[in-house]
Motif scaffolding. Structure first.
Motif, PDB file in Angstrom:
ATOM      1  N   ALA A 113       0.838  -1.204   0.000  1.00 24.95           N
ATOM      2  CA  ALA A 113       0.000   0.000   0.000  1.00 24.95           C
ATOM      3  C   ALA A 113       0.872   1.253   0.000  1.00 24.95           C
ATOM      4  CB  ALA A 113      -0.890   0.000   1.235  1.00 24.95           C
ATOM      5  N   ALA A 114       0.265   2.359  -0.376  1.00 30.07           N
ATOM      6  CA  ALA A 114       0.927   3.653  -0.219  1.00 30.07           C
ATOM      7  C   ALA A 114       0.864   3.965   1.277  1.00 30.07           C
ATOM      8  CB  ALA A 114       0.210   4.711  -1.033  1.00 30.07           C
ATOM      9  N   ILE A 115       1.967   3.707   1.969  1.00 32.72           N
ATOM     10  CA  ILE A 115       1.925   3.666   3.438  1.00 32.72           C
ATOM     11  C   ILE A 115       1.526   5.009   4.060  1.00 32.72           C
ATOM     12  CG2 ILE A 115       3.284   3.272   5.540  1.00 32.72           C
ATOM     13  CD1 ILE A 115       2.618   0.696   4.017  1.00 32.72           C
ATOM     14  N   ASP A 116       2.103   6.085   3.559  1.00 30.57           N
ATOM     15  CA  ASP A 116       1.792   7.375   4.185  1.00 30.57           C
ATOM     16  C   ASP A 116       0.319   7.738   4.036  1.00 30.57           C
ATOM     17  OD1 ASP A 116       4.295   8.248   5.291  1.00 30.57           O
ATOM     18  OD2 ASP A 116       5.018   8.348   3.230  1.00 30.57           O
ATOM     19  N   GLN A 117      -0.253   7.400   2.889  1.00 31.40           N
ATOM     20  CA  GLN A 117      -1.673   7.694   2.687  1.00 31.40           C
ATOM     21  C   GLN A 117      -2.529   6.714   3.499  1.00 31.40           C
ATOM     22  OE1 GLN A 117       0.553   7.839  -0.324  1.00 31.40           O
ATOM     23  NE2 GLN A 117       0.690   9.824   0.649  1.00 31.40           N
TER      24      GLN A 117
ATOM     25  N   ASP B  79      -1.720  -1.284  -3.419  1.00 27.69           N
ATOM     26  CA  ASP B  79      -1.509  -0.652  -4.713  1.00 27.69           C
ATOM     27  C   ASP B  79      -1.979  -1.562  -5.839  1.00 27.69           C
ATOM     28  OD1 ASP B  79      -0.575   1.846  -5.569  1.00 27.69           O
ATOM     29  OD2 ASP B  79       1.170   0.930  -6.516  1.00 27.69           O
TER      30      ASP B  79
ATOM     31  N   ASN C  67      -8.462   2.093  -0.445  1.00 26.13           N
ATOM     32  CA  ASN C  67      -7.506   3.198  -0.421  1.00 26.13           C
ATOM     33  C   ASN C  67      -8.125   4.521  -0.003  1.00 26.13           C
ATOM     34  OD1 ASN C  67      -5.387   1.536  -1.123  1.00 26.13           O
ATOM     35  ND2 ASN C  67      -5.731   1.804  -3.318  1.00 26.13           N
ATOM     36  N   THR C  68      -9.137   4.438   0.805  1.00 30.12           N
ATOM     37  CA  THR C  68      -9.713   5.615   1.460  1.00 30.12           C
ATOM     38  C   THR C  68     -10.581   5.082   2.595  1.00 30.12           C
ATOM     39  OG1 THR C  68     -10.899   7.696   1.095  1.00 30.12           O
ATOM     40  CG2 THR C  68     -11.785   5.762   0.002  1.00 30.12           C
TER      41      THR C  68
END
Lengths: 489, 308
Positions: free
Chosen positions: A280-284, A433, A453-454
């Motif tokens: 995953a996009a870790i920071d997001q 991702d 992712n949200t």
């Protein structure tokens, strides 16, 4: 991993207080019951106080409706249903709902301020989320009023009659909008009871309904505690019950309705899993965790209260989450910079604190942000628990506060099994991702709403509701219409 | 803390392992910083901080010695009618103007930054880039703002870009090295993040968004991604790397939002000119206008503030 390369978020440049002003609002000292188009005194003459949870100051006193008051509200609703409302052309009905939506938009600042005063939620959220979304629900369902046949091709949709609606304290105006807008659009009349601790925006909405010129009795708003709600549920002339609240009360309602002809929708508790994969996009994803559990102090039935993170990134995620928690501002709900407001009531704070003790007794490691919190009012620091097990009560039970339980997993199947190993099924989140993984997970997580992712995104067009102990029925979107209609032929 | 050892490309990390970036999430987070309401004393403090972090810049083909000297005067005397103003961090010029700037600034503690390495395109052979860097340093530049070879980076020639940065770093000697990624030419936030990681491992003291010659230049989302890369590098190595958004930040209000983002991403340690800069030409006057307004309650026209 205990990294010694630490970031420092204390001291230095601070944000000066930026409180929303309260000059522009009026709250009456006392509110009656809104029945048949007017505010009337309760039959018993009894009132109870609504306080500001951030200061413990009394904001107003509101009427306590007895079963006699409930009866007159239901009678008013029935009269309005038999009279103008069910006979009115659908497009005309839609116009009234549009009018409510527009007045809400015009008075948005006032509503946001009162919502934050009465409920403790940060003004940023009531201003940017609750109130605009409430108006959006009225706009959305206003549009459906004269198009119902298109929603159900080949069927003849018929309104039900009087809807009894009971809403919780976490999103007072928004839940009122979720309930009232579709009910009216489908041609029903309503008796709505806001929660005991947060009645003010619903009473202000009664003013809006009056200003919008709705026929008397189409919308009735009555205040009171559990007994008032029970009287609505058990009233013989109510055709439909819509409830949002705890699973415990939901069970009682479902039992009471068994064997009756009443339709019902129940929006109950949740213990959502937020599943983070290593790719995953870790920071997001960390932002998503924060939005998932700390939004509205965690007083959210669909809160992402269980974090299930793939073990290879678990340390990184926890470290980043801890740093992020240091930047969350807990305090005055009216301050525009506040991220986490006040806990809604003393009793809810007690519940949350009992879970904090329980979590530690169960052997989990508790971490809280180190920021200051106010001394008066009801407050809880953002909290995470690591080293928790699936069998721990803090993993299984809904806490309804800013408290996150963190577990790790190795394989997708293990993550999925953990996500589903709960009596609840309201919402869930998947962070990766990889599109194929999103589809695999979202198809297999048993929950009404799943975000990829949200997290905690809402829209009037999207249905909302639960599996298992999270409830029955759907609200919102086209699905939400079905709950207020009988389909013939 | 400047690196003393020049890195070699064995230190180039596997950029495919760098954390993914989700653009929607980044934009959402960046927008959230803009909802912070900065008022009263915290605003004044921020405005002073911004002035002290500015690299006052002129990078035009038509620059003259006269213009650069004037800009240096402006750097020293931002607006003498307002008391207790800080001076800017640096004056940023082309290599041929370094000597002029150095002389004009005299003993004042304002650095001279020079762009180098065939700014803004970077389209020159490496030996020329290194020669230009050495020349700027010899002329007295305290800081070198280099551009990366975007073509090589986009082709995946990471080793080449790494070596070039490391070589320029060596040519800098004592001078601090800012590495311009030119994010407007990189296309995706994933590439911005990878380029940031590469530049830091190659020895950058600062990473910088843009030359200011390409649109889009600095944006909040791009800067956030770079700050997060700096934070991860700090977690891993303990070395602090500075950040410089440049181009497109012309209002005080926007600059305050950049500070909010900095504070909530890297914390207080970075909130000094040593670790954070704004590359800007017109920002200073807007900040001065706001400070004047805070002092007097009314806005003055731009004519009351010297352009350079």
């Amino acid at each position: 991993m205990d990294n010694q390369n630490k970031l420092a978020f204390d001291g230095g440049w601070q944000y000066a207080p930026a409180p929303e002003s309260t000059d522009h609002i009026t709250i009456d000292g006392q509110y009656g019951l809104f029945i048949g188009g007017d505010f009337v005194a309760p039959e018993s003459g009894k009132y109870f106080e609504s306080i500001n949870p951030a200061t413990e100051e009394v904001l107003s006193s509101v009427a306590s409706a007895s079963s006699a008051d409930v009866d007159s509200a239901v009678k008013a609703a029935r009269k309005a249903y038999n009279g103008p409302w069910s006979k009115m052309k659908a497009a005309e009905r839609g116009k009234y709902i549009y009018r409510i939506a527009r007045i809400l938009q015009e008075r948005a600042r006032e509503f946001a301020t009162i919502e934050s005063l009465d409920g403790g939620k940060p003004i940023r959220e009531s201003r940017d989320i609750d109130i605009p979304l409430a108006a959006a629900h009225f706009f959305y369902y206003a549009g459906w009023a004269d198009k119902l046949e298109y929603a159900f091709p080949g069927k003849r949709p018929v309104s039900l009659g009087v809807a009894g609606q009971i809403i919780p304290w976490n999103f007072p105006l928004l839940m009122a909008a979720w309930k009232i807008a579709p009910a009216l659009a489908c041609g029903n009349t309503v008796v709505l009871k806001p929660a005991e601790t947060t009645p003010l925006t619903a009473l202000k909405l009664a003013e809006v309904v009056r200003d919008a010129g709705l026929p008397d009795g189409v919308v009735n708003i009555i205040t009171g505690a559990g007994e008032t709600g029970a009287a609505i549920v058990n009233h013989d002339d109510v055709d439909k019950v819509a409830f949002t609240g705890s699973t415990g009360v939901g069970r009682i309602i479902q039992r009471a309705l068994a064997g009756t002809n009443k339709k019902y929708t129940l929006e109950l508790g949740g213990k959502a899993a937020n599943v983070i994969f290593a790719d995953a996009a870790i920071d997001q994803a960390v932002e998503g965790i924060v939005n998932g559990i700390f939004f509205n102090q965690g007083h959210v039935c669909c809160a992402g209260s269980r974090l299930i993170v793939q073990e290879s990134v678990a340390d990184e995620v926890v470290q980043k989450l801890k740093d992020r928690m240091e930047t969350l501002i807990v305090g005055d709900p009216l301050d525009k910079n506040t991220d986490i407001g006040a806990i809604n009531s003393a009793s809810q704070l007690e519940t949350i604190e009992s879970y904090l003790r329980l979590g530690q007794e169960e052997g989990a490691e508790m971490h809280q942000s180190s920021r200051d919190i106010p001394t008066t009012g009801y407050w809880c620091r953002p909290t995470i628990f690591t080293g928790v097990s699936q069998s721990n009560r803090i993993v299984q039970e809904e806490i309804f506060g800013p408290v996150l339980a963190i577990q790790t997993f190795r394989t997708l199947d293990e993550g999925l099994s953990k996500a589903n190993n709960t009596p609840y099924g309201l919402s869930g989140g998947v962070w990766t991702d990889k599109g194929s993984k999103i589809f695999k997970m979202t198809q297999k997580i048993r929950a009404g709403v799943i975000w990829a992712n949200t997290f905690n995104k809402f829209d009037p067009t999207s249905p909302f509701g639960g599996y298992k102990e999270s409830g029955v029925g759907r609200e919102g979107g086209m699905h939400g219409l079905g709950a207020y209609l009988r389909l013939e032929g | 803390m400047t690196l003393t050892v020049v890195p070699d490309s064995s230190l180039l990390p596997d950029l495919s392992k760098v954390s993914q970036v989700d653009e929607v999430g980044v934009n959402e987070r960046a927008a959230r910083f803009q909802t912070r309401s900065i008022k009263k004393e915290s605003k004044i403090e921020a405005l002073h901080m911004i002035l002290s972090m500015i690299d006052l810049t002129t990078l035009e083909g038509q620059d003259t010695s006269g213009k650069v000297s004037q800009l240096c005067q402006k750097a020293i005397h931002l607006h003498n009618t307002l008391p207790n103003l800080p001076h800017v961090a640096a004056v940023c010029v082309y290599p041929t103007m370094v000597g002029v700037a150095k002389k004009a600034l005299g003993d004042h503690k304002i650095n001279v930054a020079s762009v180098a390495t065939a700014f803004p395109s970077g389209m020159a052979p490496r030996h020329i880039k290194l020669e230009e860097t050495r020349l700027a340093v010899e002329e007295g530049a305290d800081e070198i703002d280099m551009v990366i070879s975007r073509g090589a980076f986009l082709q995946g020639e990471y080793g080449l870009v790494f070596d070039e940065i490391a070589a320029v770093k060596e040519a800098c000697g004592e001078a601090h090295l800012k590495v311009i990624l030119e994010t407007g030419e990189l296309g995706t936030l994933d590439r911005v993040r990878r380029a940031s990681v590469l530049a830091m491992h190659a020895g950058a003291d600062f990473i910088k968004t843009s030359t200011g010659k390409i649109q889009p230049a600095a944006t909040l989302p791009v800067t956030l991604v770079m700050l997060q890369a700096i934070r991860d590098y700090f977690y891993d190595t303990g070395r602090m790397v500075g950040m410089k958004p440049a181009g497109g930040i012309s209002t005080a209000k926007l600059a305050v939002h950049y500070l909010v983002m900095l504070r909530e991403t890297l914390g207080n340690a970075w909130m000094t000119p040593e670790w954070y800069r704004f590359g800007a030409s017109s920002l200073a006057n807007d900040v001065l206008m706001q400070l004047q307004k805070q002092a007097t309650g009314v806005y003055q026209s731009a004519d009351y503030f010297s352009k350079d």
